[in-house]
Motif scaffolding. Structure first.
Motif, PDB file in Angstrom:
ATOM      1  N   ASP A  10       1.044  -1.380  -0.233  1.00  0.00           N
ATOM      2  CA  ASP A  10      -0.133   0.100  -0.206  1.00  0.00           C
ATOM      3  C   ASP A  10       0.969   1.392   0.041  1.00  0.00           C
ATOM      4  O   ASP A  10       0.414   2.293  -0.764  1.00  0.00           O
ATOM      5  N   ALA A  11       2.037   1.176   0.724  1.00  0.00           N
ATOM      6  CA  ALA A  11       2.744   2.288   0.786  1.00  0.00           C
ATOM      7  C   ALA A  11       3.389   2.573  -0.550  1.00  0.00           C
ATOM      8  O   ALA A  11       3.558   3.589  -0.879  1.00  0.00           O
ATOM      9  N   GLU A  12       3.837   1.754  -1.307  1.00  0.00           N
ATOM     10  CA  GLU A  12       4.526   1.881  -2.544  1.00  0.00           C
ATOM     11  C   GLU A  12       3.318   2.495  -3.607  1.00  0.00           C
ATOM     12  O   GLU A  12       3.513   3.286  -4.447  1.00  0.00           O
ATOM     13  N   ARG A  13       2.091   1.909  -3.524  1.00  0.00           N
ATOM     14  CA  ARG A  13       0.978   2.486  -4.350  1.00  0.00           C
ATOM     15  C   ARG A  13       0.577   3.832  -4.069  1.00  0.00           C
ATOM     16  O   ARG A  13       0.704   4.814  -4.726  1.00  0.00           O
ATOM     17  N   ASP A  14       0.659   4.173  -2.684  1.00  0.00           N
ATOM     18  CA  ASP A  14       0.572   5.597  -2.212  1.00  0.00           C
ATOM     19  C   ASP A  14       1.815   6.798  -2.576  1.00  0.00           C
ATOM     20  O   ASP A  14       1.732   7.668  -3.044  1.00  0.00           O
ATOM     21  N   GLN A  15       2.983   6.090  -2.503  1.00  0.00           N
ATOM     22  CA  GLN A  15       4.041   6.856  -2.928  1.00  0.00           C
ATOM     23  C   GLN A  15       3.875   7.175  -4.450  1.00  0.00           C
ATOM     24  O   GLN A  15       4.510   8.150  -5.007  1.00  0.00           O
ATOM     25  N   ALA A  16       3.536   6.220  -5.473  1.00  0.00           N
ATOM     26  CA  ALA A  16       3.436   6.380  -6.894  1.00  0.00           C
ATOM     27  C   ALA A  16       2.308   7.519  -7.067  1.00  0.00           C
ATOM     28  O   ALA A  16       2.509   8.532  -7.784  1.00  0.00           O
ATOM     29  N   VAL A  17       1.224   7.336  -6.296  1.00  0.00           N
ATOM     30  CA  VAL A  17       0.214   8.565  -6.509  1.00  0.00           C
ATOM     31  C   VAL A  17       0.599   9.726  -5.906  1.00  0.00           C
ATOM     32  O   VAL A  17       0.185  10.685  -6.756  1.00  0.00           O
ATOM     33  N   ASP A  18       1.258   9.889  -5.055  1.00  0.00           N
ATOM     34  CA  ASP A  18       1.778  11.063  -4.685  1.00  0.00           C
ATOM     35  C   ASP A  18       2.642  11.680  -5.699  1.00  0.00           C
ATOM     36  O   ASP A  18       2.693  12.660  -5.853  1.00  0.00           O
ATOM     37  N   ARG A  19       3.870  10.825  -6.270  1.00  0.00           N
ATOM     38  CA  ARG A  19       4.482  11.422  -7.406  1.00  0.00           C
ATOM     39  C   ARG A  19       3.646  12.022  -8.700  1.00  0.00           C
ATOM     40  O   ARG A  19       4.142  12.894  -9.134  1.00  0.00           O
ATOM     41  N   LEU A  20       2.424  11.263  -8.891  1.00  0.00           N
ATOM     42  CA  LEU A  20       1.630  11.594 -10.094  1.00  0.00           C
ATOM     43  C   LEU A  20       0.827  13.109  -9.372  1.00  0.00           C
ATOM     44  O   LEU A  20       0.767  13.534 -10.504  1.00  0.00           O
ATOM     45  N   THR A  21       0.616  13.136  -8.383  1.00  0.00           N
ATOM     46  CA  THR A  21      -0.041  14.149  -7.848  1.00  0.00           C
ATOM     47  C   THR A  21       0.791  15.489  -8.109  1.00  0.00           C
ATOM     48  O   THR A  21       0.410  16.494  -8.628  1.00  0.00           O
ATOM     49  N   VAL A  22       2.030  15.279  -7.673  1.00  0.00           N
ATOM     50  CA  VAL A  22       3.036  16.194  -7.783  1.00  0.00           C
ATOM     51  C   VAL A  22       3.171  16.875  -9.294  1.00  0.00           C
ATOM     52  O   VAL A  22       3.257  17.771  -9.562  1.00  0.00           O
ATOM     53  N   ALA A  23       3.477  15.674 -10.141  1.00  0.00           N
ATOM     54  CA  ALA A  23       3.511  15.869 -11.619  1.00  0.00           C
ATOM     55  C   ALA A  23       2.247  16.888 -12.250  1.00  0.00           C
ATOM     56  O   ALA A  23       2.314  17.452 -12.915  1.00  0.00           O
ATOM     57  N   PHE A  24       1.057  16.384 -11.571  1.00  0.00           N
ATOM     58  CA  PHE A  24      -0.127  16.953 -12.150  1.00  0.00           C
ATOM     59  C   PHE A  24      -0.253  18.391 -11.800  1.00  0.00           C
ATOM     60  O   PHE A  24      -0.484  19.425 -12.437  1.00  0.00           O
ATOM     61  N   VAL A  25      -0.049  18.718 -10.595  1.00  0.00           N
ATOM     62  CA  VAL A  25       0.153  19.971  -9.899  1.00  0.00           C
ATOM     63  C   VAL A  25       0.999  21.019 -10.642  1.00  0.00           C
ATOM     64  O   VAL A  25       0.871  22.074 -11.131  1.00  0.00           O
ATOM     65  N   GLU A  26       2.137  20.250 -11.063  1.00  0.00           N
ATOM     66  CA  GLU A  26       3.346  21.091 -11.533  1.00  0.00           C
ATOM     67  C   GLU A  26       2.868  21.308 -13.387  1.00  0.00           C
ATOM     68  O   GLU A  26       3.574  21.859 -13.997  1.00  0.00           O
ATOM     69  N   GLY A  27       1.971  20.712 -13.757  1.00  0.00           N
ATOM     70  CA  GLY A  27       1.517  20.771 -15.078  1.00  0.00           C
ATOM     71  C   GLY A  27       1.983  19.510 -16.082  1.00  0.00           C
ATOM     72  O   GLY A  27       2.008  19.679 -17.238  1.00  0.00           O
ATOM     73  N   ARG A  28       2.670  18.588 -15.542  1.00  0.00           N
ATOM     74  CA  ARG A  28       3.408  17.520 -16.312  1.00  0.00           C
ATOM     75  C   ARG A  28       2.126  16.725 -16.857  1.00  0.00           C
ATOM     76  O   ARG A  28       2.677  16.068 -17.970  1.00  0.00           O
ATOM     77  N   LEU A  29       1.207  16.489 -16.401  1.00  0.00           N
ATOM     78  CA  LEU A  29       0.370  15.547 -16.654  1.00  0.00           C
ATOM     79  C   LEU A  29      -1.110  16.338 -16.723  1.00  0.00           C
ATOM     80  O   LEU A  29      -1.582  17.218 -15.994  1.00  0.00           O
ATOM     81  N   ASP A  30      -1.847  16.015 -17.846  1.00  0.00           N
ATOM     82  CA  ASP A  30      -3.309  16.511 -17.889  1.00  0.00           C
ATOM     83  C   ASP A  30      -4.086  15.904 -17.124  1.00  0.00           C
ATOM     84  O   ASP A  30      -3.728  14.735 -16.637  1.00  0.00           O
ATOM     85  N   GLU A  73      -6.865  13.887 -17.759  1.00  0.00           N
ATOM     86  CA  GLU A  73      -7.090  12.363 -18.087  1.00  0.00           C
ATOM     87  C   GLU A  73      -5.910  11.688 -17.902  1.00  0.00           C
ATOM     88  O   GLU A  73      -6.392  10.567 -17.624  1.00  0.00           O
ATOM     89  N   GLU A  74      -4.939  11.864 -18.355  1.00  0.00           N
ATOM     90  CA  GLU A  74      -3.609  11.046 -17.976  1.00  0.00           C
ATOM     91  C   GLU A  74      -3.383  10.866 -16.471  1.00  0.00           C
ATOM     92  O   GLU A  74      -3.178   9.804 -16.003  1.00  0.00           O
ATOM     93  N   TYR A  75      -3.863  11.885 -15.679  1.00  0.00           N
ATOM     94  CA  TYR A  75      -3.528  11.916 -14.389  1.00  0.00           C
ATOM     95  C   TYR A  75      -4.640  10.807 -13.601  1.00  0.00           C
ATOM     96  O   TYR A  75      -4.220   9.775 -12.975  1.00  0.00           O
ATOM     97  N   ASP A  76      -5.634  11.066 -14.272  1.00  0.00           N
ATOM     98  CA  ASP A  76      -6.700   9.790 -13.692  1.00  0.00           C
ATOM     99  C   ASP A  76      -6.356   8.421 -14.091  1.00  0.00           C
ATOM    100  O   ASP A  76      -6.700   7.711 -13.392  1.00  0.00           O
ATOM    101  N   ARG A  77      -5.944   8.302 -15.499  1.00  0.00           N
ATOM    102  CA  ARG A  77      -5.743   7.246 -15.736  1.00  0.00           C
ATOM    103  C   ARG A  77      -4.659   6.453 -15.097  1.00  0.00           C
ATOM    104  O   ARG A  77      -4.659   5.353 -14.561  1.00  0.00           O
ATOM    105  N   ARG A  78      -3.444   7.313 -14.850  1.00  0.00           N
ATOM    106  CA  ARG A  78      -2.236   6.715 -13.952  1.00  0.00           C
ATOM    107  C   ARG A  78      -2.681   6.305 -12.629  1.00  0.00           C
ATOM    108  O   ARG A  78      -2.189   5.474 -11.942  1.00  0.00           O
ATOM    109  N   VAL A  79      -3.436   7.212 -12.033  1.00  0.00           N
ATOM    110  CA  VAL A  79      -3.904   7.084 -10.687  1.00  0.00           C
ATOM    111  C   VAL A  79      -4.699   5.778 -10.403  1.00  0.00           C
ATOM    112  O   VAL A  79      -4.573   4.882  -9.631  1.00  0.00           O
ATOM    113  N   GLY A  80      -5.448   5.494 -11.476  1.00  0.00           N
ATOM    114  CA  GLY A  80      -6.361   4.402 -11.212  1.00  0.00           C
ATOM    115  C   GLY A  80      -5.471   3.129 -11.355  1.00  0.00           C
ATOM    116  O   GLY A  80      -5.820   2.146 -10.746  1.00  0.00           O
ATOM    117  N   LEU A  81      -4.488   3.170 -12.577  1.00  0.00           N
ATOM    118  CA  LEU A  81      -3.623   1.894 -12.511  1.00  0.00           C
ATOM    119  C   LEU A  81      -2.674   1.788 -11.293  1.00  0.00           C
ATOM    120  O   LEU A  81      -2.493   0.745 -11.017  1.00  0.00           O
TER     121      LEU A  81
END
Length: 156
Positions: free
Chosen positions: A15-35, A37-45
């Motif tokens: 669970d911690a590794e999944r949470d860490q991946a979601v945290d990195r994706l969230t930072v990338a989304f906030v920085e504008g690196r992911l739109d 739709e891509e953010y939602d898709r990756r978080v779901g995966l």
């Protein structure tokens, strides 16, 4: 099995590794690196990943967050005002118009839930307990609390 390490595509993700991946994706989304739709898709995966190897492709094209990586800082919403000190409750934390909008939403949901309750009662042939009272009561209590304790202050 001692001394052997499995490749990432065979190690189960925690669970911690999944949470860490979601945290990195969230930072990338906030920085504008992911739109969005891509953010939602990756978080779901990421949330459904079973193996560590499933998580790596989701973040491998993103830079490693380091000390120089900008972090999202919360901004104050200009609609909210600070409550005056000294217990003056004459000023709402939300402007009156916004507070009225919240009550209009509450009324619309109340009408909808009451309609569902009435339909179920009619179809069942008897009155069922008025279950909309619970969610509507909690919501109303929160709206009233915003008047009693403006500005998000803790109750005494």
């Amino acid at each position: 099995m001692e001394g052997r390490t499995l490749p990432p595509n065979r190690i189960r993700a925690s669970d911690a590794e999944r949470d860490q991946a979601v945290d990195r994706l969230t930072v990338a989304f906030v920085e504008g690196r992911l739109d969005h739709e891509e953010y939602d898709r990756r978080v779901g995966l990421a949330l459904t990943a079973v193996l560590v190897g499933d998580l790596r492709p989701l973040t491998e094209d993103l830079p490693d967050p380091g000390p120089g990586t900008p972090r999202a800082t919360p901004r104050r919403d200009p609609r909210f005002r600070e409550a005056p000190s000294g217990g003056d409750l004459s000023v709402l934390s939300l402007p009156r118009r916004e507070w009225g909008d919240e009550w209009r939403w509450w009324t619309g949901v109340a009408v909808t839930l009451t309609g569902v309750w009435g339909t179920v009662s009619l179809m069942g042939g008897e009155l069922v307990p008025y279950w909309p009272l619970v969610p509507l009561g909690i919501w109303a209590a929160v709206l009233l609390a915003s008047v009693i304790w403006p500005g998000g202050e803790e109750p005494p």
